[in-house]
Design a protein around this motif. Structure first.
Motif, short mmCIF file in Angstrom:
data_model
loop_
_atom_site.label_atom_id
_atom_site.label_comp_id
_atom_site.label_asym_id
_atom_site.label_seq_id
_atom_site.Cartn_x
_atom_site.Cartn_y
_atom_site.Cartn_z
N LYS A 38 31.61 35.95 39.56
CA LYS A 38 31.63 37.33 40.05
C LYS A 38 33.05 37.83 40.28
O LYS A 38 33.39 38.97 39.93
CB LYS A 38 30.83 37.42 41.35
CG LYS A 38 30.72 38.82 41.92
CD LYS A 38 29.88 38.81 43.20
CE LYS A 38 29.76 40.19 43.81
NZ LYS A 38 28.96 40.18 45.06
N LEU A 39 33.92 36.98 40.85
CA LEU A 39 35.29 37.41 41.18
C LEU A 39 36.27 37.25 40.02
O LEU A 39 37.31 37.92 39.99
CB LEU A 39 35.80 36.62 42.39
CG LEU A 39 35.16 36.95 43.74
CD1 LEU A 39 35.78 36.11 44.84
CD2 LEU A 39 35.32 38.42 44.08
N SER A 44 34.00 32.67 50.08
CA SER A 44 33.44 33.29 48.87
C SER A 44 34.48 33.50 47.78
O SER A 44 34.15 33.64 46.61
CB SER A 44 32.78 34.63 49.22
OG SER A 44 33.73 35.50 49.82
N ASN A 45 35.78 33.50 48.17
CA ASN A 45 36.84 33.68 47.16
C ASN A 45 37.50 32.35 46.77
O ASN A 45 38.53 32.34 46.11
CB ASN A 45 37.89 34.68 47.65
CG ASN A 45 38.59 34.21 48.92
OD1 ASN A 45 38.38 33.09 49.38
ND2 ASN A 45 39.40 35.08 49.49
N TYR A 54 39.31 34.89 42.00
CA TYR A 54 38.81 33.68 42.68
C TYR A 54 39.92 32.62 42.68
O TYR A 54 40.53 32.33 41.66
CB TYR A 54 37.58 33.13 41.95
CG TYR A 54 36.90 31.97 42.64
CD1 TYR A 54 35.94 32.19 43.62
CD2 TYR A 54 37.21 30.65 42.30
CE1 TYR A 54 35.32 31.13 44.26
CE2 TYR A 54 36.60 29.58 42.94
CZ TYR A 54 35.65 29.83 43.91
OH TYR A 54 35.04 28.77 44.54
N GLU A 79 28.51 30.97 41.03
CA GLU A 79 28.18 32.41 40.98
C GLU A 79 29.30 33.25 41.58
O GLU A 79 29.65 34.31 41.04
CB GLU A 79 26.87 32.66 41.73
CG GLU A 79 25.63 32.14 41.00
CD GLU A 79 24.37 32.23 41.84
OE1 GLU A 79 24.47 32.59 43.04
OE2 GLU A 79 23.29 31.92 41.31
N CYS A 80 29.88 32.78 42.70
CA CYS A 80 31.00 33.50 43.32
C CYS A 80 32.21 33.50 42.39
O CYS A 80 32.91 34.51 42.24
CB CYS A 80 31.40 32.82 44.64
SG CYS A 80 30.21 33.07 45.97
#
Length: 373
Positions: free
Chosen positions: A271-272, A286-287, A276, A267-268
């Motif tokens: 999203k990025l 999270s990255n 990422y 999901e992270c």
């Protein structure tokens, strides 16, 4: 091969000179001279000893190279075998401790007294015994190499009393304490890291270096093939040792937690997008970047501060894993393989404190079968 002895008219003492072969580079004759013997008999004795060494092929030309120069050369040769962290440690030991004390002494002039005094100097700096032992080990290894390559006849560090580290008593948690900790850590972003340390016995660097490609959900195991360096800035292929590269079986609870973690990471990543950093890490920010080991430890100790649990180190989660597996009667060879030890002896030596209780329990089980069956 002959030598000559004569009295020095200027000093009144006896000198000798002897041919010791040819220079391999220039092809010119090489001579060895020794001066300042009080009597002709002393000069003859020294000359005879040198002749014997030359005839037996055991003579080594004393090196005039300073020990610090040799050390820089030796570390340079060894660098490709070391991790970045180990190389930095060696360079730090050389700069801060070895060079100031021993650096200017010619390699061939080092004696056991020099090395013993050096160890004493380290103790006067109030360094820990484990640090002193590590520094001594570097010096010892370098001098072993010098002796092996015939730069010196014998390693002067090999005859001194070596620094010893008194093993600290390992603190481990009981079953209920482990459960209590994992319950309190459930809300932590590092929960899966703590869980893996407890249920697999992996080291901190192994946990933080674990990749999704090394988690085999179908066969319910993971493979230790990469570690994060201590400074958190890079990865090292393999494990701490050859035996450390291993497979570790996973329980259903840990597998379930890993599946949830994989979903969160995905999901992270989604999203990025291109922001990422995909290192394929199981435990990451999270990255996608690796977790700084200091942040993991800070979180761990914060959790302990808020609990009534016995205070332990993160590495003691590994010891806890091994001890609890021993207590439940698991095969020592299996435990040794899970931990990545090179031999069962290491496992037995490390966890001998658990064995007396196991012996008593085994005796009780046998007695119950014999007399109450």
């Amino acid at each position: 091969m002959k030598g000559s002895i004569k009295k020095n008219k200027q000093t009144g003492k006896w000198d000798f000179v002897i041919d010791i072969g040819k220079d391999l580079i220039t092809g010119k004759r090489k001579q060895k001279k020794k001066r300042g013997f009080k009597t002709k008999k002393e000069a003859e004795k020294a000359l005879t000893a040198l002749l014997n060494e030359l005839n037996e092929g055991s003579y080594i030309e004393p090196s005039k190279q300073a020990y610090s120069d040799y050390m820089y050369f030796w570390i340079g040769i060894k660098a490709h075998e070391m991790s970045i962290q180990t190389l930095k440690a060696y360079q730090s030991y050389l700069k801060s401790h070895i060079s100031p004390s021993l650096g200017q002494v010619p390699l061939s002039s080092l004696t056991p007294i020099h090395i013993q005094s050096f160890v004493g100097d380290l103790r006067s700096k109030e360094l820990s015994e484990s640090t002193i032992k590590r520094i001594y080990n570097v010096v010892n290894a370098s001098l072993n190499a010098a002796a092996k390559t015939e730069l010196i006849k014998k390693n002067p560090a090999s005859t001194i009393e070596k620094p010893k580290v008194v093993a600290k008593e390992t603190v481990i948690w009981k079953w209920d304490e482990v459960s209590s900790f994992l319950d309190s850590a459930m809300s932590s972003p590092y929960y899966v890291a703590f869980l893996l340390a407890v249920t697999t016995g992996m080291r901190q660097g192994e946990v933080l270096g674990l990749r999704w490609r090394d988690v085999d959900f179908a066969n319910e195991c993971l493979y230790v093939r990469q570690t994060l360096t201590h400074d958190g800035k890079g990865f090292k292929e393999g494990a701490k040792s050859k035996a450390g590269s291993r497979s570790v079986g996973l329980d259903a609870f840990t597998l379930s937690a890993l599946k949830k973690q994989k979903k969160q990471v995905a999901e992270c990543k989604l999203k990025l997008g291109i922001a990422y950093t995909d290192n394929d890490l199981v435990i990451c920010s999270s990255n996608g970047k690796p977790i700084n080991p200091r942040n993991l430890l800070r979180s761990f100790y914060n959790l302990l501060e808020k609990s009534d649990l016995p205070k332990i180190r993160f590495h003691d989660l590994r010891h806890t894993h091994a001890s609890l597996m021993l207590q439940q009667g698991e095969n020592i060879k299996l435990i040794s393989e899970r931990l990545g030890h090179s031999s069962v002896k290491i496992t037995l030596d490390t966890y001998s404190h658990v064995l007396p209780n196991m012996q008593q329990e085994a005796s009780n089980r046998l007695a119950n079968k014999l007399f109450n069956g």
